[in-house]
Design a protein around this motif. Structure first.
Motif, PDB file in Angstrom:
ATOM      1  N   VAL A   5     -37.561  13.812 -27.778  1.00  0.00           N
ATOM      2  CA  VAL A   5     -36.663  13.145 -26.842  1.00  0.00           C
ATOM      3  C   VAL A   5     -35.536  14.115 -26.493  1.00  0.00           C
ATOM      4  CG1 VAL A   5     -35.151  11.190 -26.416  1.00  0.00           C
ATOM      5  CG2 VAL A   5     -37.197  10.892 -27.830  1.00  0.00           C
ATOM      6  N   GLU A   6     -35.350  14.340 -25.195  1.00  0.00           N
ATOM      7  CA  GLU A   6     -34.304  15.242 -24.718  1.00  0.00           C
ATOM      8  C   GLU A   6     -33.030  14.477 -24.377  1.00  0.00           C
ATOM      9  OE1 GLU A   6     -38.228  16.915 -22.857  1.00  0.00           O
ATOM     10  OE2 GLU A   6     -37.285  14.947 -23.155  1.00  0.00           O
ATOM     11  N   PHE A   7     -31.909  15.137 -24.574  1.00  0.00           N
ATOM     12  CA  PHE A   7     -30.589  14.605 -24.224  1.00  0.00           C
ATOM     13  C   PHE A   7     -29.775  15.709 -23.579  1.00  0.00           C
ATOM     14  CE2 PHE A   7     -31.015  10.708 -26.611  1.00  0.00           C
ATOM     15  CZ  PHE A   7     -31.858  11.037 -27.659  1.00  0.00           C
ATOM     16  N   GLY A   8     -28.756  15.297 -22.805  1.00  0.00           N
ATOM     17  CA  GLY A   8     -27.739  16.249 -22.385  1.00  0.00           C
ATOM     18  C   GLY A   8     -27.783  16.684 -20.937  1.00  0.00           C
ATOM     19  N   LEU A  18     -23.867  23.439 -19.780  1.00  0.00           N
ATOM     20  CA  LEU A  18     -24.440  22.232 -20.359  1.00  0.00           C
ATOM     21  C   LEU A  18     -25.184  22.630 -21.627  1.00  0.00           C
ATOM     22  CD1 LEU A  18     -26.133  20.151 -17.488  1.00  0.00           C
ATOM     23  CD2 LEU A  18     -24.176  19.465 -18.869  1.00  0.00           C
ATOM     24  N   ARG A  19     -25.252  21.700 -22.560  1.00  0.00           N
ATOM     25  CA  ARG A  19     -26.082  21.898 -23.742  1.00  0.00           C
ATOM     26  C   ARG A  19     -27.101  20.779 -23.805  1.00  0.00           C
ATOM     27  NH1 ARG A  19     -23.904  23.053 -29.780  1.00  0.00           N
ATOM     28  NH2 ARG A  19     -23.289  24.957 -28.676  1.00  0.00           N
ATOM     29  N   LEU A  20     -28.368  21.149 -23.772  1.00  0.00           N
ATOM     30  CA  LEU A  20     -29.445  20.191 -23.930  1.00  0.00           C
ATOM     31  C   LEU A  20     -29.863  20.125 -25.397  1.00  0.00           C
ATOM     32  CD1 LEU A  20     -31.735  21.139 -20.899  1.00  0.00           C
ATOM     33  CD2 LEU A  20     -29.754  19.612 -20.961  1.00  0.00           C
ATOM     34  N   SER A  21     -30.229  18.929 -25.815  1.00  0.00           N
ATOM     35  CA  SER A  21     -30.735  18.718 -27.168  1.00  0.00           C
ATOM     36  C   SER A  21     -32.109  18.067 -27.086  1.00  0.00           C
ATOM     37  CB  SER A  21     -29.806  17.801 -27.964  1.00  0.00           C
ATOM     38  OG  SER A  21     -28.503  18.308 -28.010  1.00  0.00           O
ATOM     39  N   CYS A  22     -32.936  18.396 -28.042  1.00  0.00           N
ATOM     40  CA  CYS A  22     -34.261  17.783 -28.143  1.00  0.00           C
ATOM     41  C   CYS A  22     -34.453  17.395 -29.605  1.00  0.00           C
ATOM     42  CB  CYS A  22     -35.322  18.758 -27.695  1.00  0.00           C
ATOM     43  SG  CYS A  22     -37.024  18.232 -28.010  1.00  0.00           S
ATOM     44  N   ASN A  76     -33.833  18.316 -37.236  1.00  0.00           N
ATOM     45  CA  ASN A  76     -35.032  18.170 -36.393  1.00  0.00           C
ATOM     46  C   ASN A  76     -34.699  18.306 -34.907  1.00  0.00           C
ATOM     47  OD1 ASN A  76     -36.491  17.738 -38.694  1.00  0.00           O
ATOM     48  ND2 ASN A  76     -36.976  15.598 -38.274  1.00  0.00           N
ATOM     49  N   THR A  77     -33.865  19.272 -34.590  1.00  0.00           N
ATOM     50  CA  THR A  77     -33.354  19.386 -33.231  1.00  0.00           C
ATOM     51  C   THR A  77     -33.416  20.833 -32.748  1.00  0.00           C
ATOM     52  OG1 THR A  77     -31.844  17.528 -33.611  1.00  0.00           O
ATOM     53  CG2 THR A  77     -31.369  18.960 -31.738  1.00  0.00           C
ATOM     54  N   VAL A  78     -33.774  20.976 -31.484  1.00  0.00           N
ATOM     55  CA  VAL A  78     -33.679  22.267 -30.813  1.00  0.00           C
ATOM     56  C   VAL A  78     -32.721  22.104 -29.640  1.00  0.00           C
ATOM     57  CG1 VAL A  78     -35.694  21.834 -29.348  1.00  0.00           C
ATOM     58  CG2 VAL A  78     -34.962  24.187 -29.790  1.00  0.00           C
ATOM     59  N   TYR A  79     -31.948  23.133 -29.404  1.00  0.00           N
ATOM     60  CA  TYR A  79     -30.908  23.095 -28.384  1.00  0.00           C
ATOM     61  C   TYR A  79     -31.147  24.172 -27.327  1.00  0.00           C
ATOM     62  CZ  TYR A  79     -28.452  20.647 -32.166  1.00  0.00           C
ATOM     63  OH  TYR A  79     -28.107  19.785 -33.173  1.00  0.00           O
ATOM     64  N   TYR A  93     -35.728  19.443 -17.116  1.00  0.00           N
ATOM     65  CA  TYR A  93     -35.934  20.308 -18.281  1.00  0.00           C
ATOM     66  C   TYR A  93     -36.725  19.535 -19.336  1.00  0.00           C
ATOM     67  CZ  TYR A  93     -32.915  23.944 -16.463  1.00  0.00           C
ATOM     68  OH  TYR A  93     -32.384  24.959 -15.696  1.00  0.00           O
ATOM     69  N   TYR A  94     -37.778  20.187 -19.833  1.00  0.00           N
ATOM     70  CA  TYR A  94     -38.687  19.559 -20.797  1.00  0.00           C
ATOM     71  C   TYR A  94     -38.679  20.337 -22.115  1.00  0.00           C
ATOM     72  CZ  TYR A  94     -40.773  17.184 -16.773  1.00  0.00           C
ATOM     73  OH  TYR A  94     -40.987  16.413 -15.654  1.00  0.00           O
ATOM     74  N   CYS A  95     -38.712  19.602 -23.179  1.00  0.00           N
ATOM     75  CA  CYS A  95     -38.849  20.159 -24.517  1.00  0.00           C
ATOM     76  C   CYS A  95     -40.325  20.168 -24.898  1.00  0.00           C
ATOM     77  CB  CYS A  95     -38.048  19.278 -25.479  1.00  0.00           C
ATOM     78  SG  CYS A  95     -38.089  19.790 -27.193  1.00  0.00           S
ATOM     79  N   ASN A  96     -40.733  21.217 -25.590  1.00  0.00           N
ATOM     80  CA  ASN A  96     -42.133  21.351 -26.013  1.00  0.00           C
ATOM     81  C   ASN A  96     -42.187  21.788 -27.462  1.00  0.00           C
ATOM     82  OD1 ASN A  96     -44.437  23.739 -26.259  1.00  0.00           O
ATOM     83  ND2 ASN A  96     -45.182  21.875 -25.303  1.00  0.00           N
ATOM     84  N   GLY A  97     -43.073  21.183 -28.218  1.00  0.00           N
ATOM     85  CA  GLY A  97     -43.301  21.567 -29.603  1.00  0.00           C
ATOM     86  C   GLY A  97     -44.773  21.883 -29.799  1.00  0.00           C
ATOM     87  N   ARG A  98     -45.051  22.990 -30.470  1.00  0.00           N
ATOM     88  CA  ARG A  98     -46.444  23.442 -30.565  1.00  0.00           C
ATOM     89  C   ARG A  98     -46.753  23.936 -31.970  1.00  0.00           C
ATOM     90  NH1 ARG A  98     -48.691  26.967 -25.695  1.00  0.00           N
ATOM     91  NH2 ARG A  98     -47.899  25.070 -24.725  1.00  0.00           N
TER      92      ARG A  98
END
Length: 115
Positions: A5-8, A18-22, A76-79, A93-98
């Motif tokens: 889930v993305e925020f920001g 801006l700072r985005l959080s995932c 558990n967050t990436v910024y 903007y999309y967050c991706n985990g692989r």
């Protein structure tokens, strides 16, 4: 597989930041290589930045020196810290985990850079 889930996102003036959080849940976040992608209006999705499981970052040439990616495995967050934004940075903007077996996406967050 993680759920992301993305925020920001939001509206910011040119030159602003801006700072985005995932935030991830559901699986071992630390095992995922994480990335931010973006999709400008009418264009294809493109890679913005990645960070490996051992914290090695990679940046697309168009954001080098302006954006920073970092992760906090305890949260558990990436910024994605975005500085000196321009109208060309406007996108979803999309967050991706692989991992070797899984590929997860967030729902996206809108960033609009406009005066």
């Amino acid at each position: 597989q993680v759920q992301l889930v993305e925020f920001g996102g939001g509206l910011v003036q040119p030159g602003g930041s801006l700072r985005l959080s995932c935030v991830a849940s559901g699986s071992r976040f630390s095992s995922n290589s994480m990335a931010w992608y973006r999709q400008p209006p009418g264009k294809q999705r493109e890679l913005v930045a990645t960070i490996s499981t051992n914290y090695a970052p990679y940046y697309a040439s168009f954001v080098k020196g302006r954006f920073s990616i970092f992760r906090d495995n305890a949260k558990n967050t990436v910024y994605l810290q975005m500085n000196n934004l321009t109208p060309e940075d406007s996108a979803v903007y999309y967050c991706n985990g692989r991992t070797e077996t899984d590929n997860s996406w967030g729902q996206g967050t809108q960033v609009t850079v406009s005066s």
